[in-house]
Design a protein around this motif. Structure first.
Motif, mmCIF file in Angstrom:
data_model
loop_
_atom_site.group_PDB
_atom_site.id
_atom_site.type_symbol
_atom_site.label_atom_id
_atom_site.label_comp_id
_atom_site.label_asym_id
_atom_site.label_seq_id
_atom_site.Cartn_x
_atom_site.Cartn_y
_atom_site.Cartn_z
ATOM 1 N N VAL A 125 2.961 -3.252 10.558
ATOM 2 C CA VAL A 125 2.847 -2.364 9.401
ATOM 3 C C VAL A 125 3.666 -2.912 8.233
ATOM 4 C CG1 VAL A 125 3.447 -0.072 8.515
ATOM 5 C CG2 VAL A 125 2.342 -0.295 10.745
ATOM 6 N N GLN A 151 0.822 -1.202 0.000
ATOM 7 C CA GLN A 151 0.000 0.000 0.000
ATOM 8 C C GLN A 151 0.862 1.260 0.000
ATOM 9 O OE1 GLN A 151 -2.889 -0.182 3.191
ATOM 10 N NE2 GLN A 151 -3.018 -2.417 2.992
ATOM 11 N N ALA A 174 2.082 -6.006 6.728
ATOM 12 C CA ALA A 174 0.887 -5.700 5.945
ATOM 13 C C ALA A 174 1.202 -4.833 4.734
ATOM 14 C CB ALA A 174 -0.131 -4.995 6.826
ATOM 15 N N ALA A 197 1.487 -1.692 4.882
ATOM 16 C CA ALA A 197 0.569 -0.561 5.053
ATOM 17 C C ALA A 197 1.324 0.764 5.080
ATOM 18 C CB ALA A 197 -0.223 -0.743 6.343
ATOM 19 N N ASP A 198 0.567 1.846 4.994
ATOM 20 C CA ASP A 198 1.138 3.194 5.056
ATOM 21 C C ASP A 198 1.457 3.517 6.514
ATOM 22 O OD1 ASP A 198 1.732 5.889 5.042
ATOM 23 O OD2 ASP A 198 0.139 6.428 3.638
#
Length: 424
Positions: free
Chosen positions: A74, A4, A77, A79-80
């Protein structure tokens, strides 16, 4: 699941993330307690003010471990990291350090130390994974982005929490101190020990009460900040080691400064030399709870007299120098009538008559010594004699008649314009 953040520009980024960084993130979660201990140990060495006791050590261990586990999650995943909410333990510490009066800079430094430690730990494991050079570079790029993004987002949120908590804490502390001052001045607070705790100021030591004010709003519109700084400067000039500031209006503050040793006249003179453009009124130095009230009341009387003298009056007014005027002007209508009756034409407001009257006032204060009067007024002794003779001519009588009334009326004369208008 795909990356992401950052948005992958090539298939290699997602492959490196899965093959190199996700396993390291899992290892980080498993090693979170050990890494947390290392981070806190370094913090104790470099930022001891953040860890004043074992309770705070424990809280930082919990917070750091929670942050490491969150960072690992994080990365796993993809992720941001900039949008991650802080763990509750981290938020609690950001709030707690405000009440310990730890600076924001020290709190930020703590995050930078942890960031350095984590990056070194991750870099070592990326290198140990022995990816080919292109994958190594990509893994370092991705890891750096996640760590810096996470810390940057965390710092923004921590700063917001810190500033919000600090503002609320300061408002609460200021409100509590203000209530304590009001209770002391109204004699509702009679216990010196409790008063000292409420004020965070030793009420049993010598005090010097001061009122600071401006006649007009400063250019930046913040008179309170300016006057609070002035009280601190007064404290420093007087050799005080503690002070209290209490707002008494948008353009004025009351202050008390204290130290262990009694204040001298020289200390008061030095304190009055600060802050050009600001007007000051001082009470007499006093001691203890009653002295805290008394010196403030005297400063308030001195300010009242200074205010009746108008904007062109003295910049610094000491109660001791205007005590008679303060006492005699409590009833403004009566005082105005008294001055007019006793001085007659000597109360005229033209410059020449005012100069004669002020010379006579100093002459009587100096026990009719021409030399001392001349020294105070920076004139020749013969000039003093001439003006005293002029005063007798204007009065139409000798100054040996009703001398006490004459001295009191002369002390009140600078306030006559305001007395005549009811003190307004």
């Amino acid at each position: 699941m795909t990356l992401q953040w950052p948005v992958a520009e090539d298939a290699g980024a997602e492959r490196v993330w899965r093959q190199v960084l996700v396993p390291i993130a899992a290892e980080m979660r498993a090693a979170a307690a050990e890494l947390s201990a290392q981070s806190v140990a370094r913090m104790r060495a470099e930022l001891p003010q953040l860890l004043p006791d074992e309770q705070m050590v424990t809280e930082h261990l919990v917070s750091t471990e929670a942050g490491l586990r969150q960072l690992a999650q994080v990365i796993e995943a993809g992720a941001d990291p900039r949008r991650v909410e802080l763990p509750p333990s981290t938020i609690a510490i950001a709030r707690a350090v405000v009440q310990q009066q730890v600076s924001l800079a020290d709190l930020m430094r703590n995050y930078r130390l942890a960031q350095e430690l984590v990056w070194q730990w991750m870099h070592a494991r990326i290198a140990a994974a022995e990816p080919d050079p292109a994958d190594l570079a990509k893994a370092i790029e991705l890891a750096t982005g996640w760590i810096f993004g996470y810390v940057d987002g965390a710092l923004v949120r921590v700063e917001q929490i810190y500033e919000s908590e600090r503002e609320a804490w300061l408002r609460g502390a200021a409100a509590a101190r203000s209530a304590a001052v009001d209770d002391i001045l109204a004699e509702r607070e009679r216990d010196p020990h409790r008063a000292s705790i409420r004020l965070r100021y030793d009420i049993n030591r010598p005090h010097l009460g001061v009122l600071a004010w401006v006649d007009d709003v400063p250019d930046d519109g913040d008179a309170q900040a300016l006057l609070g700084k002035v009280i601190a400067e007064v404290a420093a000039a007087a050799g005080a080691d503690s002070h209290v500031v209490h707002p008494v209006g948008s353009l004025a503050v009351a202050g008390w400064v204290s130290r262990r040793e009694p204040f001298t006249e020289d200390d008061v003179t030095a304190a009055g030399a600060v802050a050009p453009g600001v007007r000051l009124a001082f009470g007499d130095a006093d001691t203890g709870l009653a002295g805290f009230r008394r010196t403030h009341q005297q400063a308030a009387h001195a300010r009242r007299v200074a205010g009746m003298s108008g904007a062109d009056g003295e910049r610094v007014t000491r109660y001791r120098e205007v005590a008679v005027a303060a006492l005699a002007s409590a009833d403004t209508e009566h005082a105005a009538a008294f001055v007019t009756r006793v001085l007659g034409p000597l109360a005229a407001d033209d410059e020449d008559t005012a100069r004669v009257a002020s010379t006579l006032a100093v002459y009587l204060q100096e026990n009719r010594s021409r030399a001392r009067t001349a020294a105070r007024l920076f004139v020749h002794p013969n000039t003093v004699s001439y003006r005293v003779n002029q005063a007798e001519t204007i009065l139409g009588r000798s100054i040996d008649v009703d001398t006490l009334e004459l001295s009191v009326a002369l002390a009140l004369l600078p306030t006559l314009p305001r007395l005549a208008s009811g003190g307004l």
